[in-house]
Structure formats: structure tokens, C-alpha cells
Design an enzyme around this catalytic site. Structure first.
Site, PDB file in Angstrom:
ATOM      1  N   ASN A  39       7.313  17.980 -25.111  1.00  0.00           N
ATOM      2  CA  ASN A  39       7.901  19.067 -24.328  1.00  0.00           C
ATOM      3  C   ASN A  39       9.422  18.976 -24.461  1.00  0.00           C
ATOM      4  OD1 ASN A  39       8.790  20.868 -22.417  1.00  0.00           O
ATOM      5  ND2 ASN A  39       8.042  19.710 -20.648  1.00  0.00           N
ATOM      6  N   LYS A  97      11.588  21.005 -23.448  1.00  0.00           N
ATOM      7  CA  LYS A  97      12.310  21.667 -22.348  1.00  0.00           C
ATOM      8  C   LYS A  97      13.414  22.552 -22.953  1.00  0.00           C
ATOM      9  CE  LYS A  97      10.931  17.855 -19.469  1.00  0.00           C
ATOM     10  NZ  LYS A  97      11.113  17.096 -18.254  1.00  0.00           N
ATOM     11  N   HIS A 137       4.285  23.580 -15.277  1.00  0.00           N
ATOM     12  CA  HIS A 137       5.098  22.363 -15.284  1.00  0.00           C
ATOM     13  C   HIS A 137       5.835  22.253 -13.945  1.00  0.00           C
ATOM     14  CE1 HIS A 137       8.238  19.486 -16.258  1.00  0.00           C
ATOM     15  NE2 HIS A 137       7.477  19.094 -17.263  1.00  0.00           N
ATOM     16  N   GLU A 160       8.726  21.603 -13.244  1.00  0.00           N
ATOM     17  CA  GLU A 160      10.043  22.271 -13.222  1.00  0.00           C
ATOM     18  C   GLU A 160       9.890  23.772 -13.012  1.00  0.00           C
ATOM     19  OE1 GLU A 160      11.448  20.542 -16.896  1.00  0.00           O
ATOM     20  OE2 GLU A 160      11.434  18.582 -15.928  1.00  0.00           O
ATOM     21  N   GLU A 217       1.223  14.772 -14.386  1.00  0.00           N
ATOM     22  CA  GLU A 217       2.622  14.379 -14.426  1.00  0.00           C
ATOM     23  C   GLU A 217       3.147  14.153 -13.017  1.00  0.00           C
ATOM     24  OE1 GLU A 217       4.689  15.628 -18.305  1.00  0.00           O
ATOM     25  OE2 GLU A 217       4.884  17.257 -16.880  1.00  0.00           O
ATOM     26  N   GLY A 269      11.373  12.064 -16.129  1.00  0.00           N
ATOM     27  CA  GLY A 269      12.800  11.875 -16.393  1.00  0.00           C
ATOM     28  C   GLY A 269      13.446  10.761 -15.589  1.00  0.00           C
ATOM     29  N   SER A 281       8.137   9.829 -18.215  1.00  0.00           N
ATOM     30  CA  SER A 281       8.811   8.636 -18.755  1.00  0.00           C
ATOM     31  C   SER A 281       7.967   7.874 -19.779  1.00  0.00           C
ATOM     32  CB  SER A 281       9.262   7.724 -17.615  1.00  0.00           C
ATOM     33  OG  SER A 281      10.216   8.401 -16.801  1.00  0.00           O
ATOM     34  N   GLY A 327       8.582  14.168 -22.585  1.00  0.00           N
ATOM     35  CA  GLY A 327       9.798  14.961 -22.471  1.00  0.00           C
ATOM     36  C   GLY A 327      10.930  14.331 -23.268  1.00  0.00           C
TER      37      GLY A 327
HETATM   38  P1  PGA Z   1       9.876  12.847 -19.445  1.00  0.00           P
HETATM   39  O1  PGA Z   1       9.337  14.324 -19.130  1.00  0.00           O
HETATM   40  O2  PGA Z   1       9.024  12.282 -20.552  1.00  0.00           O
HETATM   41  O3  PGA Z   1      11.292  13.039 -19.858  1.00  0.00           O
HETATM   42  O4  PGA Z   1       9.725  12.056 -18.186  1.00  0.00           O
HETATM   43  C1  PGA Z   1       7.971  14.615 -19.152  1.00  0.00           C
HETATM   44  C2  PGA Z   1       7.740  16.085 -18.853  1.00  0.00           C
HETATM   45  O5  PGA Z   1       8.434  16.655 -18.001  1.00  0.00           O
HETATM   46  O6  PGA Z   1       6.852  16.713 -19.449  1.00  0.00           O
END
Ligand code: PGA
Length: 262
Positions: A11, A13, A103, A105, A173, A179, A219, A240
Site C-alpha cells: 500500500n 498510500k 483502510h 486512514e 490492521e 506506521g 509495521s 505500508g
Molecule cells: P505500515 O502501514 O506498514 O506503514 O504500518 C500499513 C498500512 O497502513 O496498510
């Protein structure tokens, strides 16, 4: 994993423009080829911004690359007066195999409710695109309700209107792990993934319960992927930050080469 081909999904983003996307996908494909990656051991998919998709499609088709791709969102509507929205019709025309839906976000910054998520899943299915349905609890949810109550409720609501037997990918998630550098443990991921699989079986039927891939996200990096994939109900990862570095992402895709590591 029980007979399910793992999916490693990147992803991106809101990162990488279409020129950077071309360079990235080319380098990813070369790296995986040089290391002898076999797509039967793990399917790889990238999720670039909308504006990159046509470039990625052209590259993947021209060079017949073993990389799938999808969008990060789609409209619940197919066409009409919805300024700024992107239809599943267009994504299907661009050869998208997948689309990320719900997601955290999108839920947090764009007010996406479980109802919107369900409507978007229906839109993806209308156009033959497999939705990657994201669910997960916040740190407060975790404290108040434990790890699985919120993701289970989100998934039940998301799949309520879907036809039995329809194909989905589920991504667990935890919001606190995204993140943050603080991933869930493989055991935490497994226990929620098992509960989510039961919801898929309830809503889409026993066969779908068996065949649906449940990803862990939050992460994930090369150093911790193998632990997740050793769990029976975890069938891949939604990555991500670490999906933006070719070497790191390729190493995550090749998790089967370092299953012995943590
Ligand atoms: P991250 O994000 O691997 O940076 O923690 C995962 C995601 O939001 O899909």
C-alpha cells in the site's frame, strides 16, 4: 496458510508519482526475477495512487511482469455527478485485480462508515475486482474491548450485503500498529485472524471461510514477516512504509526464504 497462496500487498498510500511507479515496478520485477522468486510461493501486488495506474498497467502488460496491482479506494457509484470520485468501471478497464476498501486512514480522515465500506465492496464486486477489506481496532478499542471485538464487528457489517461465495481479501490492521514501528505479535494477529475467518464463513459460506486470504498489516518489515506467515490463519501482509523500498519489499515477498528468522 492451509493451501492459500499468500498475498504480499504494498500500500503506497499517497507516495510515488507515475514516473517513480514505473521505475519502482520495473526494479521490483527485476529483483524478484534475479532472486528466482516463484509466484506460486507468494503473489505480489502493489497499490499505487490512481494517477499511476495506467502507467503501471502499460508496463506490466508490455513486459508480462508477474506483479498484480490495485487501487487504494473506489467510489460506491459507477458513474454520474460525483466530482473527484473514481469508478470501479475505470479501475476494471485498467486491469486492477484488487482495490483496498475501508483502510483506517479512509475511515479516520474521510469519515467512511461501515455502510460506505459495504457499498464499496458491492461496487468492486459489480466490476470483478477483489476488495481488500481493511478492519482494525484503535489503541482505545484495544483497551476497552480487547483485540477482536471491533474488527469482527467491522467485518460483519462490511460483508453483510455480499453474496455468499464472493471473493474478498481481509486485512487485519490494528490502527495502533500502522506506521508506528510497533507491530502486533504473530500470536495477536493469529487470534484476530481466526475470529475474522469465522465471520467470513458465517457471512460468505464455509468454502469462502476456507479459501479467503486474511492479511496482517501494521509495521510489517522483512525482519518480522516470517513470524506472521507461520501462523495458520495469516495468509500474507498489507505493507505500508516498507513497501516503498524495493529491496525491503522484495525481501518481504520472499519471506519463505527466511521463515526460520523472526
Ligand atoms: P505500515 O502501514 O506498514 O506503514 O504500518 C500499513 C498500512 O497502513 O496498510
Amino acid at each position: 496458510m492451509a493451501g492459500r497462496t499468500p498475498l504480499i500487498a504494498g500500500n503506497w498510500k499517497m507516495n510515488l508519482d507515475h514516473l517513480q511507479a514505473i521505475a519502482f515496478v520495473q526494479k521490483l520485477a527485476w529483483t524478484l526475477r534475479d532472486k528466482g522468486h516463484d509466484v506460486a510461493t507468494a503473489e505480489v501486488a502493489v497499490f499505487p495512487p490512481f494517477t499511476d495506474l495506467r502507467s503501471v498497467q502499460t508496463l506490466v502488460n508490455a513486459d508480462d511482469l508477474p506483479v498484480r496491482y490495485g487501487a487504494q479506494d473506489l467510489s460506491e457509484h459507477d458513474s454520474g455527478a460525483y466530482t473527484g470520485e473514481v469508478s470501479g468501471v475505470f479501475l476494471a478497464a485498467l486491469g486492477c485485480s484488487y482495490v483496498i476498501i475501508g483502510h483506517s486512514e479512509r475511515r479516520q480522515y474521510h469519515g467512511e462508515t461501515d455502510e460506505v465500506v459495504a457499498a464499496k465492496i458491492a461496487a468492486a464486486h459489480r466490476h470483478g475486482i477483489v476488495p481488500v477489506v481493511c478492519v482494525g481496532e484503535t489503541a482505545e478499542d484495544l483497551e476497552q474491548h480487547g483485540p477482536s471485538a471491533v474488527p469482527v464487528a467491522q467485518l460483519r457489517a462490511a460483508l453483510a450485503g455480499a453474496q455468499r461465495g464472493s471473493e474478498v481479501v481481509v486485512a487485519y490492521e490494528p490502527v495502533w500498529a500502522i506506521g508506528s514501528g510497533q507491530a502486533a505479535t504473530p500470536q495477536q494477529a493469529q487470534s484476530v485472524a481466526e475470529a475474522l475467518r469465522a465471520v467470513v464463513a458465517e457471512e460468505l459460506g464455509a468454502e469462502a471461510g476456507e479459501s479467503t486470504r486474511i492479511l496482517y498489516g501494521g509495521s510489517v518489515k522483512a525482519a518480522n514477516i516470517a513470524g506472521f506467515l507461520r501462523e495458520p490463519d495469516v495468509d500474507g501482509a498489507l505493507v505500508g512504509g516498507a513497501s516503498l523500498q524495493v529491496e525491503e519489499f522484495a525481501s518481504i515477498v520472499r519471506f519463505d526464504k527466511h521463515v526460520g528468522t523472526l
